[in-house]
Design a protein around this motif. Structure first.
Motif, PDB file in Angstrom:
ATOM      1  N   LEU A  26      -4.233 -58.011  42.474  1.00 57.84           N
ATOM      2  CA  LEU A  26      -3.082 -57.147  42.249  1.00 57.84           C
ATOM      3  C   LEU A  26      -2.044 -57.290  43.361  1.00 57.84           C
ATOM      4  CD1 LEU A  26      -4.947 -53.864  41.217  1.00 57.84           C
ATOM      5  CD2 LEU A  26      -4.110 -55.707  39.722  1.00 57.84           C
ATOM      6  N   GLY A  27      -0.784 -57.096  42.991  1.00 58.50           N
ATOM      7  CA  GLY A  27       0.291 -57.059  43.960  1.00 58.50           C
ATOM      8  C   GLY A  27       0.698 -55.628  44.244  1.00 58.50           C
ATOM      9  N   ALA A  28       1.728 -55.467  45.063  1.00 58.50           N
ATOM     10  CA  ALA A  28       2.230 -54.126  45.385  1.00 58.50           C
ATOM     11  C   ALA A  28       2.657 -53.374  44.129  1.00 58.50           C
ATOM     12  CB  ALA A  28       3.401 -54.245  46.361  1.00 58.50           C
ATOM     13  N   TRP A  29       3.057 -54.104  43.089  1.00 61.07           N
ATOM     14  CA  TRP A  29       3.488 -53.490  41.830  1.00 61.07           C
ATOM     15  C   TRP A  29       2.413 -52.607  41.202  1.00 61.07           C
ATOM     16  CZ3 TRP A  29       0.151 -54.872  38.020  1.00 61.07           C
ATOM     17  CH2 TRP A  29      -0.565 -56.061  38.191  1.00 61.07           C
ATOM     18  N   ALA A  30       1.158 -52.829  41.549  1.00 62.15           N
ATOM     19  CA  ALA A  30       0.077 -52.032  40.958  1.00 62.15           C
ATOM     20  C   ALA A  30       0.241 -50.551  41.265  1.00 62.15           C
ATOM     21  CB  ALA A  30      -1.271 -52.522  41.468  1.00 62.15           C
ATOM     22  N   TRP A  31       0.953 -50.234  42.343  1.00 59.74           N
ATOM     23  CA  TRP A  31       1.106 -48.844  42.766  1.00 59.74           C
ATOM     24  C   TRP A  31       2.404 -48.217  42.269  1.00 59.74           C
ATOM     25  CZ3 TRP A  31      -2.972 -46.481  44.690  1.00 59.74           C
ATOM     26  CH2 TRP A  31      -3.937 -47.223  45.387  1.00 59.74           C
ATOM     27  N   ASP A  32       3.167 -48.905  41.427  1.00 60.01           N
ATOM     28  CA  ASP A  32       4.500 -48.438  41.052  1.00 60.01           C
ATOM     29  C   ASP A  32       4.506 -46.990  40.551  1.00 60.01           C
ATOM     30  OD1 ASP A  32       5.640 -50.811  41.801  1.00 60.01           O
ATOM     31  OD2 ASP A  32       6.053 -51.521  39.767  1.00 60.01           O
ATOM     32  N   ALA A  33       3.622 -46.659  39.613  1.00 59.75           N
ATOM     33  CA  ALA A  33       3.635 -45.311  39.024  1.00 59.75           C
ATOM     34  C   ALA A  33       3.213 -44.257  40.037  1.00 59.75           C
ATOM     35  CB  ALA A  33       2.720 -45.267  37.796  1.00 59.75           C
ATOM     36  N   VAL A  34       2.205 -44.561  40.834  1.00 64.13           N
ATOM     37  CA  VAL A  34       1.748 -43.617  41.858  1.00 64.13           C
ATOM     38  C   VAL A  34       2.836 -43.425  42.913  1.00 64.13           C
ATOM     39  CG1 VAL A  34       0.039 -43.231  43.683  1.00 64.13           C
ATOM     40  CG2 VAL A  34      -0.678 -44.169  41.472  1.00 64.13           C
ATOM     41  N   ALA A  35       3.438 -44.539  43.345  1.00 62.46           N
ATOM     42  CA  ALA A  35       4.481 -44.467  44.364  1.00 62.46           C
ATOM     43  C   ALA A  35       5.684 -43.671  43.865  1.00 62.46           C
ATOM     44  CB  ALA A  35       4.911 -45.872  44.771  1.00 62.46           C
ATOM     45  N   ALA A  36       6.055 -43.862  42.595  1.00 64.31           N
ATOM     46  CA  ALA A  36       7.199 -43.125  42.049  1.00 64.31           C
ATOM     47  C   ALA A  36       6.934 -41.629  42.055  1.00 64.31           C
ATOM     48  CB  ALA A  36       7.488 -43.615  40.631  1.00 64.31           C
ATOM     49  N   ASP A  37       5.720 -41.234  41.705  1.00 58.82           N
ATOM     50  CA  ASP A  37       5.371 -39.807  41.716  1.00 58.82           C
ATOM     51  C   ASP A  37       5.458 -39.251  43.129  1.00 58.82           C
ATOM     52  OD1 ASP A  37       3.422 -37.482  42.041  1.00 58.82           O
ATOM     53  OD2 ASP A  37       3.399 -37.696  39.869  1.00 58.82           O
ATOM     54  N   LEU A  38       4.891 -39.951  44.087  1.00 59.53           N
ATOM     55  CA  LEU A  38       4.899 -39.466  45.466  1.00 59.53           C
ATOM     56  C   LEU A  38       6.324 -39.387  46.014  1.00 59.53           C
ATOM     57  CD1 LEU A  38       1.854 -41.492  46.836  1.00 59.53           C
ATOM     58  CD2 LEU A  38       1.914 -39.045  46.330  1.00 59.53           C
ATOM     59  N   ARG A  39       7.135 -40.403  45.731  1.00 54.22           N
ATOM     60  CA  ARG A  39       8.517 -40.399  46.229  1.00 54.22           C
ATOM     61  C   ARG A  39       9.336 -39.285  45.592  1.00 54.22           C
ATOM     62  NH1 ARG A  39       8.304 -46.737  45.553  1.00 54.22           N
ATOM     63  NH2 ARG A  39       7.772 -47.358  47.693  1.00 54.22           N
ATOM     64  N   SER A  40       9.051 -38.984  44.318  1.00 53.26           N
ATOM     65  CA  SER A  40       9.804 -37.925  43.636  1.00 53.26           C
ATOM     66  C   SER A  40       9.557 -36.569  44.275  1.00 53.26           C
ATOM     67  CB  SER A  40       9.429 -37.880  42.155  1.00 53.26           C
ATOM     68  OG  SER A  40       8.129 -37.321  41.955  1.00 53.26           O
ATOM     69  N   ARG A  41       8.497 -36.454  45.041  1.00 54.34           N
ATOM     70  CA  ARG A  41       8.153 -35.206  45.709  1.00 54.34           C
ATOM     71  C   ARG A  41       8.476 -35.254  47.206  1.00 54.34           C
ATOM     72  NH1 ARG A  41       5.011 -32.493  41.804  1.00 54.34           N
ATOM     73  NH2 ARG A  41       4.516 -33.880  40.069  1.00 54.34           N
ATOM     74  N   GLY A  42       9.262 -36.244  47.596  1.00 57.44           N
ATOM     75  CA  GLY A  42       9.786 -36.282  48.954  1.00 57.44           C
ATOM     76  C   GLY A  42       8.969 -37.056  49.959  1.00 57.44           C
ATOM     77  N   HIS A  43       7.936 -37.754  49.510  1.00 54.56           N
ATOM     78  CA  HIS A  43       7.098 -38.512  50.437  1.00 54.56           C
ATOM     79  C   HIS A  43       7.600 -39.945  50.598  1.00 54.56           C
ATOM     80  CE1 HIS A  43       4.307 -35.187  50.476  1.00 54.56           C
ATOM     81  NE2 HIS A  43       4.218 -35.232  49.148  1.00 54.56           N
TER      82      HIS A  43
END
Length: 240
Positions: free
Chosen positions: A12-29
């Motif tokens: 897997l590449g970094a793209w595997a975390w896209d959905a998780v990362a988007a959720d975390l960023r949407s909450r200010g992280h």
């Protein structure tokens, strides 16, 4: 705000975390998804270097998260950059002892098959098909056929050195909180192995270790990304 460094597992590449990362960023992280090297010469140790580069030399300590084959890499990285890691999270994985490779942690018949695949491909091991994962006992639960097909199409050949070599371990710090997010196994299945002192499990018996259950298959970032993000946001407070 928490800073997360997310490390993918094999193929897997970094793209595997896209959905998780988007959720975390949407909450200010803040989130950094690590792109591990997949060149033929890359090894488990060079992957540790990739993680250390992502953590960086300064700033607030991060929550370091490793999935599957990324777990042992993160364990070694945390030991080398202890002051930069606030919590270590293993997603459906755990640490491995000093020098133990991923292939060493599999049954002899799987080792033989893996070596044959690497030899046939020359530079590394391609991602198994869904049927092959099922035969190996690796759970693909929670993934639709379309989702698995997309992951498979985007998968990378895992370098031979990442499969066949281990990392140099230091001394685990008992003051560093460590959490296992159990997806395709349960804490109850792990505890007898901890009690027996089995390699790869023995160190999980320390008071700094905790477990969170997230029942799904081996790839929760695809099957349950919102729930996985929630677990990470809560900084993991489970029962042992």
């Amino acid at each position: 705000m928490t800073t997360y460094v997310l490390v993918p597992g094999f193929w897997l590449g970094a793209w595997a975390w896209d959905a998780v990362a988007a959720d975390l960023r949407s909450r200010g992280h803040a989130v950094t998804a690590v792109e591990l090297g997949h060149a033929p010469g890359d090894t488990a140790e060079s992957h540790v270097d990739d993680v250390l580069a992502a953590i960086g030399p300064a700033g607030e300590p991060v929550m370091l998260v490793g999935h599957s084959g990324g777990g042992p890499i993160c364990a070694a990285a945390a030991e080398r950059a202890r002051e930069r890691v606030a919590r270590l999270v293993f997603v459906d994985t755990g640490p491995l002892p000093d020098g133990v490779a991923q292939i060493d942690f599999t049954p002899p018949e799987v080792q033989e098959r893996t070596r044959a695949e690497i030899e046939a491909h020359e530079s590394g091991q391609p991602m198994p098909t869904r049927a092959e994962f099922d035969a190996l006992g690796t759970s693909t639960a929670g993934l639709t056929d379309d989702v698995f097909a997309d992951v498979y199409a985007r998968s990378l050949v895992e370098p031979a050195g990442a499969v066949l070599t281990g990392v140099r371990r230091g001394t685990p710090d008992p003051t560093l909180p460590k959490t296992v997010v159990a997806c395709s196994f349960t804490p109850e299945q792990v505890r007898p192995l901890i009690d027996a002192g089995a390699p790869g499990f023995a160190e999980m018996g320390g008071p700094e270790w905790s477990f969170v259950e997230l029942p799904t298959g081996h790839w929760p970032m695809f099957s349950e990304p919102r729930r996985l993000a929630e677990v990470l946001r809560r900084s993991v407070r489970p029962t042992r």
